[in-house]
Design an enzyme around this catalytic site. Structure first.
Site, PDB file in Angstrom:
ATOM      1  N   THR B  30      53.696   1.023  -6.161  1.00  7.45           N
ATOM      2  CA  THR B  30      54.390   1.852  -5.190  1.00  7.45           C
ATOM      3  C   THR B  30      55.263   1.019  -4.245  1.00  7.45           C
ATOM      4  O   THR B  30      54.868  -0.062  -3.816  1.00  7.45           O
ATOM      5  CB  THR B  30      53.360   2.637  -4.365  1.00  7.45           C
ATOM      6  OG1 THR B  30      52.576   3.409  -5.269  1.00  7.45           O
ATOM      7  CG2 THR B  30      54.024   3.551  -3.354  1.00  7.45           C
ATOM      8  N   GLY B  69      45.925  -1.876  -1.974  1.00 14.13           N
ATOM      9  CA  GLY B  69      44.688  -2.199  -1.259  1.00 14.13           C
ATOM     10  C   GLY B  69      44.326  -3.659  -1.435  1.00 14.13           C
ATOM     11  O   GLY B  69      44.486  -4.227  -2.518  1.00 14.13           O
ATOM     12  N   GLU B 313      47.466   7.909  -7.052  1.00 12.41           N
ATOM     13  CA  GLU B 313      47.313   7.985  -8.517  1.00 12.41           C
ATOM     14  C   GLU B 313      47.873   9.290  -9.069  1.00 12.41           C
ATOM     15  O   GLU B 313      47.348   9.836 -10.023  1.00 12.41           O
ATOM     16  CB  GLU B 313      45.837   7.837  -8.928  1.00 12.41           C
ATOM     17  CG  GLU B 313      45.167   6.558  -8.504  1.00 12.41           C
ATOM     18  CD  GLU B 313      45.639   5.340  -9.284  1.00 12.41           C
ATOM     19  OE1 GLU B 313      46.277   5.524 -10.333  1.00 12.41           O
ATOM     20  OE2 GLU B 313      45.402   4.213  -8.817  1.00 12.41           O
TER      21      GLU B 313
END
Lengths: 547, 547
Positions: B30, B69, B313
């Site tokens: 992303t 993350g 997702e």
């Protein structure tokens, strides 16, 4: 620009009111074990005529006062609701003003345990507190005796004024909550619509640039209803305010006849507006994708603020059941041929007609909603009767019907919002410019159509609507999305909410979304240094096999 | 006790899987400006044959990698997806392994800008990060070349294996998300049901004690569906897992024919399960009243964790539209009389029959849902055709139909969950004790009836259901609430989630709700001292008129 006069401001109604956040609220009603059920409160205030004092006491853990904002670390005084006993008899809940902290040192007074509740989903600056008494004594005069009184010798003097008067404040607060719900939803939809005009994604047609996501019908479907809902709630809130002040004026003359209807109105409007607003804010957040999850979008905070109002000052379900009580009574009065108060006058009509005739107009949609609400109330009344016939007590029959009663009250409330919204738009735009009138009408129409499409099962049961009509309704909805699209940004700009109030990286007036998101990363303490101490303490030893 | 074997465990299925939280995820796909639309990613990797290196670059603000993350302050290496160019031609997105920090000092390497995103609604311990490159060079071999390759001289060698293979990982993650959704909903409903068994409120009948709030039908209505939903999602997740491993085995043999169906399945199940779970968790929180708003209830954290999965997702709407693509194709194949894959085989039946005959049984409800889903897909196909007839391009006609396409995909998914849930319960309880079978059947039945009551409009359109049948259905729903009530606490105990995992002041096994809430107040730093410094700094001067 004409946009500046669109939005609720074009009706001459200020969108902003003083938020409840700015009013310290030190009234301690709720206890750890009781909120809804006021008769169940356990804190006691026992009068001692020897010393002319009340003895405040918390006999159990569940009797701890709980939730009062500003109580945790700030308040010096608060109003405590307690079960008042005098001369060996308990007279129920009465209010007392109690000093809880020393004015000089701020230390809790002897016999008083007070503190903060701990972290919450929101309102973390409100120092919501708990409070418990260990035989704490206060002078007799600290009972608030405008209504009921306890004399020096302990004689109880009943309230001269109507007991229902105490509900006045509660109704007032609920009215402001409808406004709060509207305003916060307006904030969220402003953020999401502006972001959707900046954000571009995907390439539905080869060789064309990525469209603004606001051009996607699914995005319009997620957002435009909430512009309309903000308008609907502002106008309904204003209307409720006028009803409230009229009833208040009556009450001051001693006429409390309209109080039950006002109570039913304020209950269901508080429940439905806060619920619609909370759900709507989350949908606005979803519409901003991952970026809506950043605290800097402000959407999570707006949500956690509003979703609390769904529960406090009367829980959603409890309030709708209070409205249902009124509706069931009104239905029985309608059946008995009695004159009904204005907001349930449609019951009489529903009793006469069978299915409502559908023609797809706004008026027809509203009449259909009325028919549906009446149908649901009628089904509840029948259900209760059947249960009683089969040997149940009225209380049990009522309980067994509560799932349907909640749905009936919600349907009544939706009907009410729809009709007030439509009537007010018609009235207020009568002398507007034709363009303003067109846009305001589209917006109120999409509200009606949206809810009609959410209630197709009820429409098929209670009206003459055909399958073709349903398809037409869906098409009309999609047409309205297209019609509203060019005005969407203008409509949220017309809410005229300053950037300082929105406090959103995604929703500022200038549309600098990505710049703001990157700027925000410089504000988190984690980025103050390129390498945090935690690397040296944990990560490096771990990598070296030393942890 | 028999309860211990109830719940998903009684089917021999472990409820818990490794949470995604525990797996560091350092893949940076992303970007600030693009999530859904992978082709739109802007980060470039340009091959330089002189030095046999790729030059990674972030040409714009929107090309910043965003969200990964563990990236913000922890990761030393990550996989970067970038637009790969060689010999002057761009070949689209390819993966590269990139070292971003010095292994000794942890400092970002030259040409790399990396940091944390700032506070989020949840996942605040995940150091989600951003990453930007300024002409940063990496060796050629750091392109992940299992599939496509770039040779020393810059020659591009296309992937020998099917491009769709890259979706394998994505499907795997989605399968685990369905399990996560089930598990977290199970946590929330465990907390809410246990709390509702401890909490007592109101006095519907004079002279009787306050009932447990779990005895109120409105509370049962709020909660029992989520026990059933947890079961439904666990069983559907397991079934999806089996389908996934079967398709994976096929793929390894080079057969990718079943991949489109698997992709459609995993897309809609991920979307609907995460959405149902998030909404369900909030309803569980509402059911705990004000106390559910305390962080110590753990419900706000469970919500903020799951609601993120609704978006990452693959966003809810985007995924349902991917399923819709598959459904529209399948419908056209059905119309052409072709054989359909198992999960859409019901289309052929729907094409033959008119309205589905309703008899109120579970099988009839499932067939009705299938008829509804087929009806909605058919309406979409017709809608697209009509738009094309009126001169629109296929792309525009598709876009104009997307609101209905999302609804059709959701209906298909609901049908799927209902049929898998019902079939699996029937299969798995075939040899259970009669009592277990009864309870499991009640639970799966309430799931079917709940959703039927949510779809009355569709039932009236696509089946022979009568108004009396609808009333019977409502009655059946209320009867099921009563039947499930005595087993409700046992059912959530059977999830067997340890207190250490629930981490909830409201939901612990021993039911000490009020004691825990009061204990929690001792943990907040605000209560460390009876009088905070803020009193001396602000409040006192304010009271003395000095501020």
């Amino acid at each position: 620009m004409e946009w500046k006069v669109l939005g609720p401001r074009c009706y001459g109604i200020p969108l902003r009111r003083t938020s409840r956040r700015s009013r310290p609220s030190f009234c301690t009603w709720t206890e750890l074990g009781h909120g809804t059920f006021i008769r169940g409160l356990e804190t006691t205030a026992t009068y001692d005529p020897e010393t002319e004092e009340f003895v405040l006491h918390s006999p159990t853990l569940t009797s701890y006062k709980w939730w009062a904002g500003g109580l945790g670390k700030t308040a010096n005084h608060c109003v405590v609701l307690a079960q008042m006993s005098t001369k060996g008899k308990c007279y129920g809940i009465h209010p007392f003003i109690v000093q809880i902290r020393d004015l000089e040192t701020h230390m809790p007074l002897p016999g008083i345990k007070v503190g903060e509740l701990g972290p919450r989903m929101g309102y973390n600056t409100a120092d919501n507190g708990f409070l418990a008494f260990d035989h704490h004594r206060i002078p007799r005069q600290h009972m608030l005796m405008k209504n009921a009184q306890v004399e020096k010798d302990g004689t109880y003097v009943k309230a001269a004024r109507h007991e229902k008067l105490t509900y006045g404040t509660m109704v007032f607060v609920r009215v402001t909550l409808v406004h709060d719900a509207a305003f916060n939803l307006a904030k969220a939809v402003t953020i999401a619509v502006r972001y959707s005009a900046v954000r571009r994604q995907s390439q539905p047609k080869p060789d064309e640039p990525e469209p603004q996501i606001l051009d996607y019908p699914t995005q319009q479907h997620k957002l435009f209803i909430h512009i309309a809902t903000s308008h609907a709630l502002v106008l309904t809130g204003e209307w409720l305010w006028r009803t409230f002040t009229a009833v208040l004026a009556d009450m001051k003359k001693g006429n409390v006849n309209n109080l039950p209807e006002l109570h039913a109105l304020s209950s269901c409007l508080k429940a439905v507006s806060t619920s619609d607003s909370a759900l709507g804010i989350e949908e606005c957040r979803y519409a901003c994708g991952g970026h809506g999850y950043m605290m800097s979008s402000n959407l999570p905070s707006i949500y956690s603020y509003v979703v609390a109002t769904r529960i406090y000052e009367g829980d959603y379900t409890v309030l709708l059941l209070q409205t249902a009580r009124f509706l069931v009574k009104a239905w029985e009065q309608a059946q008995a041929g009695k004159q009904l108060t204005p907001t349930v006058a449609y019951f009489s009509q529903a009793l006469k007609n069978g299915k409502e005739t559908w023609d797809g107009s706004a008026e027809s949609i509203i009449k259909s909603f009325q028919r549906i609400a009446a149908g649901k109330v009628s089904a509840c009344v029948n259900n209760i009767k059947e249960h009683i016939k089969s040997g149940m007590s009225y209380e049990d029959a009522w309980l067994k019907t509560t799932v349907q009663l909640v749905a009936a009250a919600e349907a009544h409330c939706r009907t009410l919002i729809c009709s007030v919204y439509w009537e007010e738009v018609t009235r207020l735009t009568a002398s507007s410019s034709p363009n303003v009138k067109i846009v305001m009408t589209q917006l109120s129409m999409i509200y009606l159509v949206y809810w009609a499409l959410r209630m197709t099962g009820d429409l098929l049961r209670y009206t003459s609507i055909s399958e073709k009509d349903l398809d037409d309704l869906q098409r009309k909805y999609e047409e309205l999305l297209t019609l509203i699209r060019p005005n969407a940004v203008g409509l949220v700009d017309a809410f005229d909410i300053r950037d300082e109030i929105l406090r959103s990286s995604l929703g500022s007036y200038d549309g600098r979304v990505y710049e703001r998101l990157v700027e925000e990363t410089t504000r988190t303490p984690l980025n103050a240094e390129p390498v945090n101490q935690s690397f040296h303490t944990y990560l490096k030893p771990l990598m070296q096999g030393k942890l």
